[in-house]
Design an enzyme around this catalytic site. Sequence first.
Site, PDB file in Angstrom:
ATOM      1  N   LYS A 104       0.836  -1.079   0.072  1.00  0.00           N
ATOM      2  CA  LYS A 104      -0.156  -0.005  -0.044  1.00  0.00           C
ATOM      3  C   LYS A 104       1.004   1.334  -0.018  1.00  0.00           C
ATOM      4  O   LYS A 104       0.493   2.397  -0.356  1.00  0.00           O
ATOM      5  CB  LYS A 104      -1.118   0.052   1.280  1.00  0.00           C
ATOM      6  CG  LYS A 104      -2.130  -0.836   1.046  1.00  0.00           C
ATOM      7  CD  LYS A 104      -3.333  -0.946   2.234  1.00  0.00           C
ATOM      8  CE  LYS A 104      -4.099  -1.818   2.073  1.00  0.00           C
ATOM      9  NZ  LYS A 104      -5.255  -1.840   3.359  1.00  0.00           N
ATOM     10  N   GLY A 128      -1.195  -0.628  12.733  1.00  0.00           N
ATOM     11  CA  GLY A 128      -0.719  -0.905  11.317  1.00  0.00           C
ATOM     12  C   GLY A 128      -1.205   0.294  10.371  1.00  0.00           C
ATOM     13  O   GLY A 128      -2.180   0.895  10.391  1.00  0.00           O
TER      14      GLY A 128
HETATM   15  P1  NDP Z   1      -0.618  -4.806   9.566  1.00  0.00           P
HETATM   16  O1  NDP Z   1      -0.036  -5.790   9.406  1.00  0.00           O
HETATM   17  O2  NDP Z   1      -0.534  -3.425   8.995  1.00  0.00           O
HETATM   18  O3  NDP Z   1      -0.932  -4.186  11.108  1.00  0.00           O
HETATM   19  C1  NDP Z   1      -1.412  -5.143  12.072  1.00  0.00           C
HETATM   20  C2  NDP Z   1      -1.556  -4.936  13.296  1.00  0.00           C
HETATM   21  O4  NDP Z   1      -2.051  -5.876  14.262  1.00  0.00           O
HETATM   22  C3  NDP Z   1      -0.179  -4.426  13.959  1.00  0.00           C
HETATM   23  O5  NDP Z   1      -0.318  -3.306  14.970  1.00  0.00           O
HETATM   24  C4  NDP Z   1       0.238  -5.558  14.868  1.00  0.00           C
HETATM   25  O6  NDP Z   1       0.952  -5.244  15.937  1.00  0.00           O
HETATM   26  C5  NDP Z   1      -1.153  -5.987  15.235  1.00  0.00           C
HETATM   27  N1  NDP Z   1      -1.084  -7.763  15.432  1.00  0.00           N
HETATM   28  C6  NDP Z   1      -0.995  -8.504  14.399  1.00  0.00           C
HETATM   29  N2  NDP Z   1      -0.839  -9.544  15.079  1.00  0.00           N
HETATM   30  C7  NDP Z   1      -1.011  -9.663  16.303  1.00  0.00           C
HETATM   31  C8  NDP Z   1      -1.313 -10.468  17.410  1.00  0.00           C
HETATM   32  N3  NDP Z   1      -1.378 -11.874  17.411  1.00  0.00           N
HETATM   33  N4  NDP Z   1      -1.928 -10.011  18.820  1.00  0.00           N
HETATM   34  C9  NDP Z   1      -1.826  -8.387  18.949  1.00  0.00           C
HETATM   35  N5  NDP Z   1      -1.637  -7.719  18.006  1.00  0.00           N
HETATM   36  C10 NDP Z   1      -1.298  -8.140  16.510  1.00  0.00           C
HETATM   37  O7  NDP Z   1      -2.327  -5.100   8.986  1.00  0.00           O
HETATM   38  P2  NDP Z   1      -3.361  -3.955   8.749  1.00  0.00           P
HETATM   39  O8  NDP Z   1      -3.418  -2.944   9.362  1.00  0.00           O
HETATM   40  O9  NDP Z   1      -3.380  -3.803   7.163  1.00  0.00           O
HETATM   41  O10 NDP Z   1      -4.597  -5.099   8.860  1.00  0.00           O
HETATM   42  C11 NDP Z   1      -5.245  -5.179  10.193  1.00  0.00           C
HETATM   43  C12 NDP Z   1      -6.520  -5.987   9.988  1.00  0.00           C
HETATM   44  O11 NDP Z   1      -7.520  -5.454   9.375  1.00  0.00           O
HETATM   45  C13 NDP Z   1      -6.500  -7.403   9.018  1.00  0.00           C
HETATM   46  O12 NDP Z   1      -6.938  -8.554   9.574  1.00  0.00           O
HETATM   47  C14 NDP Z   1      -7.065  -6.933   7.718  1.00  0.00           C
HETATM   48  O13 NDP Z   1      -7.741  -7.815   7.118  1.00  0.00           O
HETATM   49  C15 NDP Z   1      -8.142  -6.037   8.644  1.00  0.00           C
HETATM   50  N6  NDP Z   1      -8.669  -4.922   7.368  1.00  0.00           N
HETATM   51  C16 NDP Z   1      -9.970  -4.852   7.104  1.00  0.00           C
HETATM   52  C17 NDP Z   1     -10.621  -4.115   6.180  1.00  0.00           C
HETATM   53  C18 NDP Z   1     -11.880  -4.258   5.622  1.00  0.00           C
HETATM   54  O14 NDP Z   1     -12.467  -3.745   4.903  1.00  0.00           O
HETATM   55  N7  NDP Z   1     -12.510  -4.708   6.789  1.00  0.00           N
HETATM   56  C19 NDP Z   1      -9.680  -3.139   5.442  1.00  0.00           C
HETATM   57  C20 NDP Z   1      -8.289  -3.281   5.932  1.00  0.00           C
HETATM   58  C21 NDP Z   1      -7.920  -4.081   6.891  1.00  0.00           C
HETATM   59  P3  NDP Z   1       2.240  -4.993  16.239  1.00  0.00           P
HETATM   60  O15 NDP Z   1       2.582  -3.394  15.643  1.00  0.00           O
HETATM   61  O16 NDP Z   1       2.944  -5.127  17.419  1.00  0.00           O
HETATM   62  O17 NDP Z   1       3.081  -5.985  15.241  1.00  0.00           O
END
Ligand code: NDP
Length: 235
Positions: free
Chosen positions: A48, A111
């Site tokens: 992105k 994220g």
């Molecule tokens: P990113 O990889 O950019 O960010 C993920 C975030 O989740 C980070 O802050 C990470 O924390 C945290 N995280 C990941 N795994 C864990 C875990 N096991 N325990 C605690 N925290 C965790 O992903 P995105 O922000 O792009 O996406 C996040 C979610 O949102 C996804 O499931 C995606 O499918 C969903 N989404 C849905 C959309 C929709 O239209 N409904 C649109 C966009 C996204 P850390 O910083 O510590 O790594």
Amino acid sequence: MSPEIQNKLIGDVNAVYIPIEPDNFHNVIIALKSIKNFMGANITIPYKESIIPYLDEISDDAAFCGAVNTIYRIGIKWYGANSDIVGFSDALKYDLKFDIGGKDVVLLGAGGAARAVITAIGNDAASITIMNRSIENAKKLVELFSGKLKCKFMIKRWGEEFKTDLIVNATPIGLQGDMLPIGLKNAPLFDLVYSKIDTPIVALYKHHNKPAIDGKQMLYRQAKASFALWKGIER
Ligand code: NDP
């Protein structure tokens, strides 16, 4: 789920929406841009941000958010937008039926999706508290937006107790049937995770007749916004 939604929206237009997993992102984008009747694409994680240098112009909110999830062509120029932002704000307003004005929000995650959420509500909410697994990433996110939006930003440690008006989950927790570590709260829940069945936290909320939605409506609304850009329809 996006191909299913987009191919329904396409209807009788002579087009098809297909998932592509690039082996070499640069080569794929250059090749796609060279196809005369290529209408556009959704760009997903982890591309992105890396798509931005390939575009002639990006929308103000995509630039603010620092992420593009939709590319489209007008004439010889390529444009970028972020339909997650409008997808989130419309689903919040019309599906969860939540008025964000002056409210306190706890946002789980730091994220790309969290950035779209902040861009969508940061001028209307009173405060956004970031709760993220990595406190460093929470701090980076706050630094990125602090002073640029009207709301106040705060940080809480992962799993810390809180009181709020709205909870937003922007982590992938729930996708594998895992439970968010927040328990049942009085505040409505917007879970961005989407799957065919409810995530455990949404199921728990629904079981107790508490307002909660998962990410499907947002996904559908962002898909419609992307489709409108490819078809040249004004929203
Ligand atoms: P990113 O990889 O950019 O960010 C993920 C975030 O989740 C980070 O802050 C990470 O924390 C945290 N995280 C990941 N795994 C864990 C875990 N096991 N325990 C605690 N925290 C965790 O992903 P995105 O922000 O792009 O996406 C996040 C979610 O949102 C996804 O499931 C995606 O499918 C969903 N989404 C849905 C959309 C929709 O239209 N409904 C649109 C966009 C996204 P850390 O910083 O510590 O790594």
